[in-house]
Motif scaffolding. Structure first.
Motif, short mmCIF file in Angstrom:
data_model
loop_
_atom_site.label_atom_id
_atom_site.label_comp_id
_atom_site.label_asym_id
_atom_site.label_seq_id
_atom_site.Cartn_x
_atom_site.Cartn_y
_atom_site.Cartn_z
N PRO A 39 0.77 -1.25 0.00
CA PRO A 39 0.00 0.00 0.00
C PRO A 39 0.80 1.31 0.00
CG PRO A 39 -0.17 -1.11 2.12
CD PRO A 39 0.55 -2.04 1.21
N GLN A 126 -10.18 -10.59 13.60
CA GLN A 126 -10.10 -9.32 12.87
C GLN A 126 -11.04 -9.30 11.69
OE1 GLN A 126 -5.96 -9.38 11.84
NE2 GLN A 126 -5.30 -8.49 13.79
N GLY A 132 -5.11 -2.74 4.40
CA GLY A 132 -4.74 -1.80 5.46
C GLY A 132 -5.91 -1.39 6.34
N SER A 133 -7.05 -2.08 6.21
CA SER A 133 -8.24 -1.64 6.93
C SER A 133 -8.56 -2.52 8.13
CB SER A 133 -9.45 -1.66 6.01
OG SER A 133 -9.86 -3.01 5.81
N SER A 134 -7.78 -3.57 8.37
CA SER A 134 -8.23 -4.55 9.36
C SER A 134 -8.41 -3.91 10.73
CB SER A 134 -7.28 -5.74 9.42
OG SER A 134 -6.07 -5.36 10.01
N ALA A 135 -9.50 -4.30 11.36
CA ALA A 135 -9.85 -3.76 12.68
C ALA A 135 -10.30 -4.93 13.54
CB ALA A 135 -10.97 -2.75 12.54
N ARG A 190 5.78 -8.45 8.12
CA ARG A 190 4.62 -7.99 8.88
C ARG A 190 3.74 -7.21 7.92
NH1 ARG A 190 9.29 -4.67 8.19
NH2 ARG A 190 9.06 -2.67 9.26
N GLY A 191 2.47 -7.01 8.32
CA GLY A 191 1.54 -6.30 7.44
C GLY A 191 1.38 -7.07 6.14
N CYS B 145 3.34 4.49 6.38
CA CYS B 145 2.45 3.65 7.20
C CYS B 145 1.33 3.03 6.36
CB CYS B 145 1.84 4.48 8.33
SG CYS B 145 0.66 3.52 9.30
N PRO B 146 1.24 1.69 6.33
CA PRO B 146 0.19 1.06 5.54
C PRO B 146 -1.17 1.10 6.24
CG PRO B 146 1.50 -0.63 6.64
CD PRO B 146 2.14 0.71 6.97
N ARG B 147 -1.18 1.49 7.52
CA ARG B 147 -2.41 1.49 8.31
C ARG B 147 -3.09 2.85 8.35
NH1 ARG B 147 -5.16 -2.41 9.99
NH2 ARG B 147 -5.74 -1.18 11.79
N LYS B 148 -2.51 3.83 7.72
CA LYS B 148 -3.01 5.22 7.81
C LYS B 148 -3.17 5.61 9.29
CE LYS B 148 -5.21 5.70 3.33
NZ LYS B 148 -5.08 4.33 2.77
N ARG B 165 -4.93 2.74 15.77
CA ARG B 165 -4.75 2.20 14.42
C ARG B 165 -3.38 1.53 14.25
NH1 ARG B 165 -8.23 2.18 11.12
NH2 ARG B 165 -6.77 1.42 9.55
N LYS B 167 -0.29 -0.78 14.41
CA LYS B 167 -0.13 -2.20 14.72
C LYS B 167 1.32 -2.54 15.01
CE LYS B 167 -4.16 -4.35 13.15
NZ LYS B 167 -4.68 -5.70 13.01
N TYR B 169 4.02 -2.05 13.20
CA TYR B 169 4.81 -2.54 12.06
C TYR B 169 6.16 -1.82 11.93
CZ TYR B 169 0.49 -4.71 10.27
OH TYR B 169 -0.66 -5.45 10.10
N PHE B 171 7.23 0.59 10.05
CA PHE B 171 7.72 1.13 8.77
C PHE B 171 8.04 2.61 8.95
CE2 PHE B 171 4.99 -2.42 7.13
CZ PHE B 171 6.00 -3.15 6.52
#
Ligand code: SF4
Ligand code: SF4
Lengths: 207, 370
Positions: A39, A126, A132-135, A190-191, B145-148, B165, B167, B169, B171
């Motif tokens: 992303p 989750q 990138g949206s996981s909650a 990760r991610g 950041c991929p998580r915004k 938000r 996690k 990571y 980055f």
């Protein structure tokens, strides 16, 4: 992929239980998530030319007893201790609609993930509706037991059958899709930097 | 891009390396568990390795607009919070014991090469370089950041990490070329300087700037022609960003240090400054030449008894003028807020002297009470 019906799932929560020997194992092919789909430009640039997602296949077996569903996965990829990120496994199940696994679902087609990671004893529930949206997902009583044998992980993740709301349905006698992701923490994975099963496999639960 | 940008100017001619800023920040913001090693504000001696050690060669930032790979600094790179054997030394009853950090197995501390500097006697030299997150206009952390999870506030440009938000990571840690992001291993999230946004929102300047006894730190909006920042950065061009070549457009600016003349072999002063200008250029860019000239020219004017707006600003005779629109006293800002119900009763008298400890997130929210 078939989920066999057994009398009692409880002993099989241990990945070393001999009962698993009689459950048919299927190989799931895995591949690295494409770099182009990462992303952010930073992630794309910093992982260009770096190997990741090296787990090529996952050996999977599953059972249910009408109440509980348990899946045993085994793969080569035990990272040395003291690394920044843990080894991890996620099971993906579609909640509703026809989500694209590689896109981590969509607003009208969420994906429910059960995620085990080597440094935690609990399974994370989750929900994702896109990359990138996981909650945090729906509350569910899950369990995971893992053992490392040489360089192989053996992990059993279990959850109740059923499903309502955002909990992906798993119903005896019905079919659904299943997908997987594996992270090798020792390689800084990760991610989105992971190995994943390219598309949904069909999962048929015995009646 | 944000509508406005808060910014800081630090006058390196006045920093005495006292670390009051570091302590002000530490006691206010980084007292939760997992934050022991965090110093959102650091002050290092230059030339030197900085904090984390060797951060300038850890990558990140942008080259020609392209995000560059970077390293994650470890806790050891930042410098651990050491444990000392005070008990043993003071009350252990042994004569021979001496004070030891981490049982003598300590690594480098965050300010390891304090006051070492560079150059050979009689031309040895050093100055202090305080650093916080630069709340960049083009933040590499945010873009990585991929998580915004990282955002830049629309109204003031402060860059913040949303811990719900995040996690972990990291980055962002790799991407920030200033290595100003820390990882909290207990809470499993990344954390960094927040430019004291809850104070800024109430018109109170940051803790580091308000506590600084050297009157080093100016705070205000970058585009405010009435405030100090615009005058230093845009009008007089004496305040420059650190390592602009990292491509993130930092919003912390430095007035480069003047220094006494270099001494030649016969012991006579030369035309060259003691701190090599090339070294300052390597930190603050080519603008250093003009900035130093301007500072010298204005200083001469002052000496001749002429008026110099720049010198008046730098001297900071009126302390509060340093903080642009953020001049409120924290106590007055607090008075305007109703005291929460659960804190209206008088506090129970303290039974014993409280020890220094780090709080859980929940305890911290309650003001450090269990
Ligand atoms: S200094 Fe680093 S952490 Fe701060 S905004 Fe810039 S890139 Fe982000
Ligand atoms: S408080 Fe001021 S003088 Fe002291 S180290 Fe910090 S910036 Fe320098």
């Amino acid at each position: 992929m078939r989920t066999q019906r057994v009398k009692n799932v409880a002993p099989l929560l241990d990945p070393a239980d001999p009962g698993w020997r009689t459950v048919p194992v299927e190989q799931v092919s895995m591949m690295p998530t494409p770099l182009a789909m990462q992303p952010t430009p930073y992630i794309r640039n910093s992982w260009e030319g770096r190997e990741y997602g090296r787990v090529t296949d996952l050996a999977v077996a599953s059972v249910h007893d009408g109440r509980q569903w348990a899946l045993r996965a085994s793969w080569r990829g035990v990272s040395p201790a003291g690394k920044d990120f843990p080894d991890a496994l996620a099971i993906a199940l579609p909640v509703r609609g026809k989500p694209v696994l590689a896109l981590m679902g969509a607003a009208d087609a969420p994906i429910h993930f059960l995620r085990w990671q080597a440094n935690k004893s609990v399974v994370a529930s989750q929900i994702a509706m896109g990359i990138g949206s996981s909650a945090r997902g729906p509350a569910i009583t899950c369990s995971a037991q893992a053992r490392a044998e040489g360089d192989r992980w053996q992990v059993v993740i279990a959850r109740p059958l059923g499903g309502a709301g955002d909990l992906a349905p798993l119903v005896a006698g019905r079919k659904t899709g299943i997908g997987f992701a594996v992270w090798m923490g020792g390689n800084d994975e990760r991610g989105g930097i992971k190995a994943f099963s390219i598309d949904w496999a069909e999962l048929a639960l015995d009646a | 891009m944000s509508k406005r940008q808060v910014a800081m100017v630090m006058d390196l001619n006045k920093c005495i390396g006292c670390q009051t800023c570091t302590v002000a920040c530490k006691t206010l913001w980084t007292r939760r568990e997992g934050m022991e090693h965090m110093l959102w504000n650091t002050v290092n001696t230059q030339p030197g390795a900085g904090t984390p050690h060797g951060f300038e060669s850890m990558g990140g930032g942008f080259r020609d607009g392209v995000a560059q790979p970077g390293q994650r600094p470890s806790v050891e790179d930042f410098g651990k919070a050491w444990n000392f054997n005070h008990e043993e030394v003071f009350f252990g009853g042994k004569g021979e014991i001496s004070l030891a950090a981490d049982g003598g197995k300590h690594g480098k501390g965050p300010n390891w090469d304090e006051d070492q500097g560079g150059g050979e006697f009689p031309n040895s030299h050093y100055f202090y370089l305080p650093r916080i997150c630069n709340h960049c206009t083009h933040p590499a952390c945010l873009e990585a950041c991929p998580r915004k999870a990282i955002s830049k506030r629309e109204d003031n440009g402060i860059v913040l990490i949303d811990e719900d938000r995040c996690k972990g990571y990291r980055f962002c840690q790799e991407a920030c070329p200033y290595k100003k992001i820390y990882y909290n291993e207990v809470e499993e999230v990344s954390q960094k300087c927040i430019f004291c946004f809850p104070r800024i929102d109430e018109g109170v300047t940051t803790a580091c700037s308000r506590q600084c006894p050297g009157r080093v730190r100016f705070v205000g909006y970058l585009d405010d022609p009435e405030g100090p920042i615009w005058k230093f950065v845009t009008k007089h061009k004496v305040a420059l960003p650190l390592h602009a070549e990292y491509g993130t457009q930092p919003n912390v600016f430095y007035v480069p240090p003047l220094s006494p003349p270099k001494i030649d072999d016969e012991g006579n002063p030369t035309d060259e400054p003691r701190i090599p200008t090339e070294y300052l250029v390597s930190l603050f860019g080519n603008g250093v030449h003009d900035a130093l000239k301007t500072l010298e020219r204005e200083r001469e004017r002052n000496k001749r008894g002429e008026k110099s707006e720049l010198m008046d600003l730098l001297i900071a005779r009126k302390w509060l003028d340093m903080f642009g629109p953020f001049q409120k006293h924290p106590r007055d800002a607090a008075r305007n807020r109703p005291i929460p119900q659960n804190q209206q009763k008088p506090r129970a008298p303290q039974q014993q002297v409280s020890e220094i400890r780090f709080y859980t997130k929940e305890e911290f929210k309650k003001g450090g009470r269990a």
